[in-house]
Design an enzyme around this catalytic site. Structure first.
Site, short mmCIF file in Angstrom:
data_model
loop_
_atom_site.label_atom_id
_atom_site.label_comp_id
_atom_site.label_asym_id
_atom_site.label_seq_id
_atom_site.Cartn_x
_atom_site.Cartn_y
_atom_site.Cartn_z
N CYS A 226 2.81 6.54 18.28
CA CYS A 226 2.73 6.40 17.26
C CYS A 226 1.71 5.37 16.92
O CYS A 226 0.23 5.01 16.16
CB CYS A 226 3.56 5.99 15.91
C1 BEZ Z 1 6.86 7.30 20.29
O1 BEZ Z 1 6.70 7.47 19.07
O2 BEZ Z 1 6.18 7.23 21.16
C2 BEZ Z 1 8.72 7.45 20.18
C3 BEZ Z 1 8.45 8.00 19.11
C4 BEZ Z 1 9.96 7.88 18.38
C5 BEZ Z 1 11.11 7.31 19.92
C6 BEZ Z 1 10.68 7.22 20.98
C7 BEZ Z 1 8.65 6.96 21.03
#
Ligand code: BEZ
Length: 179
Positions: free
Chosen positions: A55
């Site tokens: 994200c």
């Molecule tokens: C990520 O955006 O990389 C992520 C999202 C949720 C859990 C772990 C990682």
């Protein structure tokens, strides 16, 4: 999902207001679904958590960079929503230097639950969060839907691609051609 009206929810946001004074001049401001969606064509993207790697490295910064191209396709606003409170969402936006994207705190998960997108992420110690999805929402009604594959509780992976800004933009351009 196409044709669904977004749920009516009140979001508890924190906004800067110098009149508050002191070292932390912020106050609560309630915003409703109507405030965000009524009379506008917007892109909404929803993700599992502020500050998480995909994200923060790809999805939010890429939407931020591509904002002018979305505007050129008739998008008024781009919103990023997450099941995180207003303090966390504001801190994330600040750390990312976000200027174009508006962050919506769905701290209680009510909007996400009513969209049918709430999933358990107890496997990561996150509790209930949003499945990753995007949507084009026109005057509060879903016009196009971009949900990552494999909707499930405690998913071992974090699929990312369908809701990437590049894919949504490509689809928007296709919608224009088809019209
Ligand atoms: C990520 O955006 O990389 C992520 C999202 C949720 C859990 C772990 C990682």
């Amino acid at each position: 999902m196409i044709g669904k009206k977004v749920p009516h929810v009140t979001f508890r946001t924190r906004i800067r207001d110098e009149a508050v004074g002191g070292p932390n001049p912020f106050r609560w401001e309630d915003k409703t679904s109507d405030d965000y969606f009524k009379g506008k064509r917007v892109v909404l993207f929803s993700l599992p958590g502020a500050f998480t790697p995909t994200c923060s490295t790809y999805q939010l910064p890429d939407f931020e960079k591509l904002y002018p191209e979305f505007q050129a396709e008739g998008v008024d606003e781009i919103y990023c929503i997450s099941v995180n409170d207003a303090f966390v969402m504001n801190a994330w936006g600040k750390s990312q230097g976000v200027a174009n994207i508006k962050l919506i705190p769905d701290g209680s998960g009510e909007f996400t639950r009513k969209m049918g997108m709430l999933v358990a992420k107890d496997n990561l110690g996150f509790g209930m969060r949003s499945w990753r999805y995007g949507a084009i929402i026109n005057d509060g009604v879903v016009e196009a839907w971009f949900e990552e594959e494999g909707f499930s509780d405690n998913c071992d992976t974090d699929p990312y691609g369908v809701s990437a800004p590049q894919n949504i933009l490509e689809n928007l351009r296709g919608l224009k051609k088809a019209a």
